[in-house]
Motif scaffolding. Structure first.
Motif, short mmCIF file in Angstrom:
data_model
loop_
_atom_site.label_atom_id
_atom_site.label_comp_id
_atom_site.label_asym_id
_atom_site.label_seq_id
_atom_site.Cartn_x
_atom_site.Cartn_y
_atom_site.Cartn_z
N SER A 152 0.76 -1.15 -0.09
CA SER A 152 0.06 -0.01 -0.04
C SER A 152 0.98 1.20 -0.10
O SER A 152 0.51 2.29 -0.76
CB SER A 152 -0.93 0.05 1.13
OG SER A 152 -1.70 -1.03 1.14
N ALA A 153 1.95 1.38 0.78
CA ALA A 153 2.82 2.28 0.98
C ALA A 153 3.61 2.49 -0.66
O ALA A 153 3.64 3.63 -0.97
CB ALA A 153 4.17 2.15 1.91
N ILE A 154 3.90 1.50 -1.19
CA ILE A 154 4.50 1.56 -2.56
C ILE A 154 3.66 2.16 -3.48
O ILE A 154 3.80 2.90 -4.45
CB ILE A 154 4.81 0.02 -3.03
CG1 ILE A 154 6.10 -0.34 -2.34
CG2 ILE A 154 5.26 0.01 -4.56
CD1 ILE A 154 6.53 -1.89 -2.46
N GLY B 293 -5.21 4.43 0.02
CA GLY B 293 -5.29 3.16 -0.66
C GLY B 293 -4.76 2.09 0.08
O GLY B 293 -3.95 2.17 0.89
N GLU B 294 -5.53 0.88 0.11
CA GLU B 294 -4.82 -0.36 1.08
C GLU B 294 -5.18 -1.75 0.02
O GLU B 294 -6.24 -1.52 -0.41
CB GLU B 294 -5.45 -0.63 2.26
CG GLU B 294 -5.04 0.63 3.14
CD GLU B 294 -4.77 0.08 4.59
OE1 GLU B 294 -4.19 -0.98 4.87
OE2 GLU B 294 -5.08 0.77 5.50
N ALA C 136 12.39 5.76 2.89
CA ALA C 136 12.49 6.87 3.70
C ALA C 136 11.46 7.22 4.74
O ALA C 136 11.52 7.50 5.83
CB ALA C 136 12.76 8.03 2.74
N TYR C 137 10.25 6.65 4.30
CA TYR C 137 9.04 6.72 5.23
C TYR C 137 9.26 5.70 6.25
O TYR C 137 9.25 6.41 7.45
CB TYR C 137 7.91 6.38 4.39
CG TYR C 137 6.70 6.47 5.35
CD1 TYR C 137 6.00 7.64 5.62
CD2 TYR C 137 6.09 5.17 5.83
CE1 TYR C 137 4.88 7.59 6.37
CE2 TYR C 137 5.06 5.09 6.69
CZ TYR C 137 4.31 6.35 6.93
OH TYR C 137 3.38 6.16 7.64
N PHE C 138 9.70 4.58 6.05
CA PHE C 138 9.84 3.36 7.11
C PHE C 138 10.94 3.69 7.90
O PHE C 138 10.92 3.38 9.16
CB PHE C 138 9.68 1.99 6.38
CG PHE C 138 8.54 1.55 6.20
CD1 PHE C 138 7.58 0.97 7.05
CD2 PHE C 138 8.01 1.70 4.78
CE1 PHE C 138 6.40 0.52 6.79
CE2 PHE C 138 6.61 1.05 4.52
CZ PHE C 138 5.89 0.65 5.47
#
Length: 416
Positions: free
Chosen positions: A223-225, A319-320, A261-263
């Motif tokens: 979802s992050a991608i 979105g998921e 970077a987010y993680f």
């Protein structure tokens, strides 16, 4: 004699209806399963006339269930099927990956399949189909009970295009679980940015399932991608021709950098767990207020009192991804008529609505009247229907997902 007579009748009925339409094998000119029923002449119009007498003559089928906790649901489904058709179902709860290897071994030894219908893990469809153990039946078009299947769900399993050989019996979606006691009046995090802000303000109150240990974790990463990569990078995410080498190049290149970077920013403030159940247990005992989850597991756990009723699930507005697991007929099945009837029954209105009310299992049926099932008890434990319709996304191709998870582990979980 009874079986021979029924099969001769089935053949004649198929011939009589042949002009009304035909069932064609998926991916080749011939079916890879042996049966006296003329499958090419089988149509939704003659399906029951042909198969019911033949299935009764066969007398029984064998069914594999790979799930960990669906035995009670299948007991009721089987009871209803046996009452309707008079065909016995021999039920086995199995390990999904081991069962696939068992079927491969049987095929290699020239032996018939030990099972006629297999509800199997989506992640094993690629291996099973490439080994030739899935019957090349177009289940996406030949089952009269399911004329309205969503195309992606009906033809793709975990990023692998099987073309309709696996019926999408069960659908689910990853979500964010949250405890309403910590988030009154709809103040829960609603997107990736708000999740990061919450984690920073409330260290260790959010748990994320390790992407290699549980589906909700890899779903969160996928979802992050989808939310954070560029349009050029996203062009490969639903390209089912992507090879493992292509996927590794994609994951190890700049496309994944904004996601990592987010993680990296999130990592010091959250706890990574070893499985979906571990994440839910931390919600249950109050140690976590937010967690990556599957919608159907939250539904099931709250219904059984394993989670407090204050725990809800929602989809991020970014979105998921969702997925599911399908049922197929092995190419070595010996009770084909009964197996096809059972597959059709699994996809019927009756069963698709029943499983939704029992464990929150979504349906790939696009015209199913789910309002019949959505009592207040159901809706209170599900992701709101508006969110499901607006924010649910298909999972990305498995090769890229696997490669991204590998880099994620090396960079985020194992990195300094």
């Amino acid at each position: 004699m009874k079986l021979r007579t029924a099969l001769m009748t089935a053949t004649l009925l198929c011939a009589a209806y042949a002009q009304a339409g035909a069932t064609e094998p998926v991916g080749g000119p011939d079916f890879n399963i042996k049966t006296n029923v003329d499958l090419k002449a089988l149509t939704p119009a003659n399906f029951y006339d042909v198969l019911v007498p033949a299935a009764k003559a066969e007398g029984q089928i064998s069914f594999y269930d790979f799930g960990e906790s669906e035995n009670v649901i299948f007991a009721e489904i089987i009871r209803r099927f046996e009452a309707k058709y008079g065909v016995k179902v021999e039920y086995h709860q199995v390990d999904g990956e081991q069962a696939v290897q068992q079927l491969i071994a049987a095929k290699q030894a020239g032996q018939p399949s030990p099972v006629d219908v297999f509800w199997m893990p989506n992640g094993s469809v690629r291996v099973a189909d490439q080994a030739g153990i899935i019957a090349n039946l177009p289940l996406n078009t030949m089952l009269p009970s399911a004329p309205d299947l969503e195309q992606n769900a009906a033809t793709v399993s975990r990023g692998y295009v099987h073309g309709g050989k696996v019926a999408p019996y069960h659908r689910n979606v990853t979500a964010i679980g949250y405890d309403t006691r910590a988030f009154p009046n709809g103040t829960e995090p609603k997107n990736f940015a708000e999740l990061l802000a919450f984690a920073k303000a409330n260290p260790q109150k959010m748990v994320v399932t390790d992407p290699t240990r549980g589906g909700s974790g890899i779903g969160f990463l996928e979802s992050a991608i989808l939310a954070m990569t560029t349009k050029d990078c996203q062009a490969r995410l639903y390209d089912y021709t992507v090879t493992e080498a292509d996927a590794a190049a994609w994951a190890n290149g700049p496309c994944l950098d904004p996601v990592l970077a987010y993680f990296k920013e999130l990592r010091p403030n959250v706890e990574f767990t070893n499985g979906n159940t571990d994440s839910l247990n931390l919600m249950a005992n109050g140690q976590a207020e937010v967690a990556t989850v599957w919608e159907d597991e939250v539904y099931d756990f709250t219904g059984r009192g394993l989670l407090p009723p204050t725990v809800k699930a929602r989809l991020l507005t970014d979105g998921e991804v969702g997925d599911g697991d399908g049922a197929m007929m092995p190419s070595g099945a010996t009770h084909v008529a009964g197996g096809l009837l059972f597959l059709d029954f699994l996809m019927s209105d009756e069963i698709q609505l029943y499983k939704l009310t029992v464990n929150g299992s979504r349906s790939a049926r696009t015209k199913l009247d789910i309002d019949k099932a959505l009592t207040s008890d159901v809706t209170n434990r599900l992701v709101p229907q508006e969110q499901y319709l607006n924010y649910a996304r298909p999972r990305i191709v498995g090769t890229i997902s696997d490669a991204a998870a590998k880099r994620f582990v090396e960079t985020i979980l194992q990195g300094s």
